[in-house]
Design a protein around this motif. Structure first.
Motif, PDB file in Angstrom:
ATOM      1  N   MET A  36       0.851  -1.162   0.000  1.00 54.87           N
ATOM      2  CA  MET A  36       0.000   0.000   0.000  1.00 54.87           C
ATOM      3  C   MET A  36       0.897   1.224   0.000  1.00 54.87           C
ATOM      4  N   HIS A  37       0.465   2.249  -0.688  1.00 58.19           N
ATOM      5  CA  HIS A  37       1.228   3.482  -0.677  1.00 58.19           C
ATOM      6  C   HIS A  37       0.279   4.668  -0.669  1.00 58.19           C
ATOM      7  N   SER A  38       0.768   5.747  -0.087  1.00 56.71           N
ATOM      8  CA  SER A  38       0.048   7.009  -0.099  1.00 56.71           C
ATOM      9  C   SER A  38       0.953   8.031  -0.760  1.00 56.71           C
ATOM     10  N   LEU A  39       0.443   8.678  -1.784  1.00 58.48           N
ATOM     11  CA  LEU A  39       1.169   9.756  -2.451  1.00 58.48           C
ATOM     12  C   LEU A  39       0.582  11.058  -1.935  1.00 58.48           C
ATOM     13  N   ASN A  40       1.408  11.923  -1.420  1.00 55.97           N
ATOM     14  CA  ASN A  40       0.953  13.175  -0.834  1.00 55.97           C
ATOM     15  C   ASN A  40       1.560  14.332  -1.611  1.00 55.97           C
ATOM     16  N   PHE A  41       0.701  15.261  -2.047  1.00 56.82           N
ATOM     17  CA  PHE A  41       1.197  16.335  -2.895  1.00 56.82           C
ATOM     18  C   PHE A  41       0.267  17.540  -2.880  1.00 56.82           C
ATOM     19  N   PRO A  42       0.872  18.740  -3.062  1.00 56.60           N
ATOM     20  CA  PRO A  42       0.061  19.959  -3.170  1.00 56.60           C
ATOM     21  C   PRO A  42      -0.361  20.183  -4.618  1.00 56.60           C
TER      22      PRO A  42
ATOM     23  N   ASN B 256     -13.000  19.900 -11.528  1.00 58.08           N
ATOM     24  CA  ASN B 256     -12.212  21.037 -11.070  1.00 58.08           C
ATOM     25  C   ASN B 256     -11.725  20.750  -9.657  1.00 58.08           C
ATOM     26  N   PHE B 257     -10.406  20.737  -9.470  1.00 56.70           N
ATOM     27  CA  PHE B 257      -9.828  20.472  -8.158  1.00 56.70           C
ATOM     28  C   PHE B 257      -9.489  21.774  -7.462  1.00 56.70           C
ATOM     29  N   LEU B 258      -9.737  21.807  -6.178  1.00 58.07           N
ATOM     30  CA  LEU B 258      -9.436  22.970  -5.354  1.00 58.07           C
ATOM     31  C   LEU B 258      -7.964  22.970  -4.962  1.00 58.07           C
ATOM     32  N   PRO B 259      -7.400  24.127  -4.677  1.00 57.46           N
ATOM     33  CA  PRO B 259      -6.022  24.150  -4.168  1.00 57.46           C
ATOM     34  C   PRO B 259      -5.978  23.474  -2.804  1.00 57.46           C
ATOM     35  N   GLY B 260      -4.904  22.776  -2.533  1.00 48.97           N
ATOM     36  CA  GLY B 260      -4.744  22.119  -1.241  1.00 48.97           C
ATOM     37  C   GLY B 260      -3.771  20.969  -1.329  1.00 48.97           C
ATOM     38  N   TRP B 261      -3.791  20.139  -0.301  1.00 46.05           N
ATOM     39  CA  TRP B 261      -2.903  18.979  -0.207  1.00 46.05           C
ATOM     40  C   TRP B 261      -3.729  17.721  -0.404  1.00 46.05           C
ATOM     41  N   TYR B 262      -3.240  16.865  -1.284  1.00 42.28           N
ATOM     42  CA  TYR B 262      -3.972  15.661  -1.652  1.00 42.28           C
ATOM     43  C   TYR B 262      -3.236  14.416  -1.181  1.00 42.28           C
ATOM     44  N   ALA B 263      -4.027  13.432  -0.742  1.00 39.27           N
ATOM     45  CA  ALA B 263      -3.488  12.118  -0.383  1.00 39.27           C
ATOM     46  C   ALA B 263      -4.188  11.097  -1.274  1.00 39.27           C
ATOM     47  N   TYR B 264      -3.401  10.350  -2.013  1.00 36.60           N
ATOM     48  CA  TYR B 264      -3.913   9.296  -2.884  1.00 36.60           C
ATOM     49  C   TYR B 264      -3.494   7.956  -2.302  1.00 36.60           C
ATOM     50  N   VAL B 265      -4.417   7.028  -2.196  1.00 38.36           N
ATOM     51  CA  VAL B 265      -4.137   5.706  -1.640  1.00 38.36           C
ATOM     52  C   VAL B 265      -4.149   4.684  -2.772  1.00 38.36           C
ATOM     53  N   GLY B 266      -3.065   3.930  -2.912  1.00 39.26           N
ATOM     54  CA  GLY B 266      -2.968   2.892  -3.937  1.00 39.26           C
ATOM     55  C   GLY B 266      -2.483   1.591  -3.337  1.00 39.26           C
ATOM     56  N   SER B 267      -2.652   0.493  -4.065  1.00 32.20           N
ATOM     57  CA  SER B 267      -2.304  -0.813  -3.491  1.00 32.20           C
ATOM     58  C   SER B 267      -0.934  -1.330  -3.917  1.00 32.20           C
TER      59      SER B 267
ATOM     60  N   LEU C 186      -8.874   9.331  -3.256  1.00 30.03           N
ATOM     61  CA  LEU C 186      -8.193  10.622  -3.295  1.00 30.03           C
ATOM     62  C   LEU C 186      -8.867  11.573  -2.319  1.00 30.03           C
ATOM     63  N   TYR C 187      -8.070  12.114  -1.395  1.00 29.06           N
ATOM     64  CA  TYR C 187      -8.597  12.964  -0.323  1.00 29.06           C
ATOM     65  C   TYR C 187      -7.892  14.310  -0.312  1.00 29.06           C
ATOM     66  N   LEU C 188      -8.594  15.317   0.221  1.00 28.53           N
ATOM     67  CA  LEU C 188      -8.109  16.691   0.213  1.00 28.53           C
ATOM     68  C   LEU C 188      -8.027  17.255   1.622  1.00 28.53           C
ATOM     69  N   ALA C 189      -6.946  17.967   1.889  1.00 27.90           N
ATOM     70  CA  ALA C 189      -6.798  18.733   3.132  1.00 27.90           C
ATOM     71  C   ALA C 189      -6.318  20.128   2.745  1.00 27.90           C
ATOM     72  N   PRO C 190      -6.755  21.147   3.470  1.00 25.58           N
ATOM     73  CA  PRO C 190      -6.328  22.496   3.123  1.00 25.58           C
ATOM     74  C   PRO C 190      -4.848  22.756   3.398  1.00 25.58           C
ATOM     75  N   MET C 191      -4.292  22.028   4.382  1.00 24.21           N
ATOM     76  CA  MET C 191      -2.893  22.268   4.755  1.00 24.21           C
ATOM     77  C   MET C 191      -2.130  20.953   4.830  1.00 24.21           C
ATOM     78  N   GLU C 192      -0.832  21.027   4.582  1.00 25.21           N
ATOM     79  CA  GLU C 192       0.025  19.840   4.580  1.00 25.21           C
ATOM     80  C   GLU C 192      -0.033  19.101   5.910  1.00 25.21           C
ATOM     81  N   GLU C 193       0.052  19.815   7.014  1.00 20.28           N
ATOM     82  CA  GLU C 193       0.073  19.166   8.328  1.00 20.28           C
ATOM     83  C   GLU C 193      -1.212  18.377   8.591  1.00 20.28           C
ATOM     84  N   GLN C 194      -2.343  18.918   8.208  1.00 22.58           N
ATOM     85  CA  GLN C 194      -3.613  18.222   8.391  1.00 22.58           C
ATOM     86  C   GLN C 194      -3.650  16.930   7.573  1.00 22.58           C
ATOM     87  N   MET C 195      -3.173  16.992   6.330  1.00 26.07           N
ATOM     88  CA  MET C 195      -3.140  15.813   5.476  1.00 26.07           C
ATOM     89  C   MET C 195      -2.205  14.757   6.046  1.00 26.07           C
TER      90      MET C 195
END
Length: 130
Positions: free
Chosen positions: A1-7, A22-33, A107-116
């Motif tokens: 499993m991996h999580s890719l984290n990126f702004p 349309n994607f909002l600005p923020g930090w994204y976490a993608y979960v893959g197997s 695919l999940y969204l957080a407004p800030m890196e620390e929250q993600m």
């Protein structure tokens, strides 16, 4: 499993099976197997010169990969991780990378890196990996 984290700044998913998003600005976490091989999948995500095949390929073209978190497991835990993340973060797009499961999204969204990062780390502490 991996999580890719990126702004990502404001971005538009070009279409395909999900249609235009349309994607909002923020930090994204993608979960893959990556059950077929974690090392190979990570190398593919990092390559610039690849054939666009999966939803995440389109999205990584507009985001800058900042962090990769990997978890080795003999079980497919991607959906379990996604369920726990859904309790902490809003879905960034419905049906993103879920053609082979019944999850709402991976695919999940957080407004800030620390929250993600906190949401991903808390989730990984909750699950038992074998």
């Amino acid at each position: 499993m991996h999580s890719l984290n990126f702004p990502v700044g404001t971005a538009k998913y070009p279409g395909g099976s999900l249609g235009e998003i349309n994607f909002l600005p923020g930090w994204y976490a993608y979960v893959g197997s990556a059950m077929g091989g974690l090392r190979g999948r990570i190398k593919r995500h990092l390559r610039q010169d690849k054939k666009v095949r999966w939803h995440i390929d389109y999205f990584l073209a507009v985001g800058m990969l900042k962090e990769i978190i990997t978890v080795k497991s003999r079980r497919k835990i991607e959906c379990l991780v996604s369920c726990y993340l859904a309790e902490k973060l809003p879905a960034a797009a419905d049906r993103f990378s879920v053609s082979d499961c019944s999850c709402k999204t991976h695919l999940y969204l957080a407004p800030m890196e620390e929250q993600m990062r906190n949401a991903v780390e808390e989730t990984l502490r909750k699950i038992k990996v074998d």
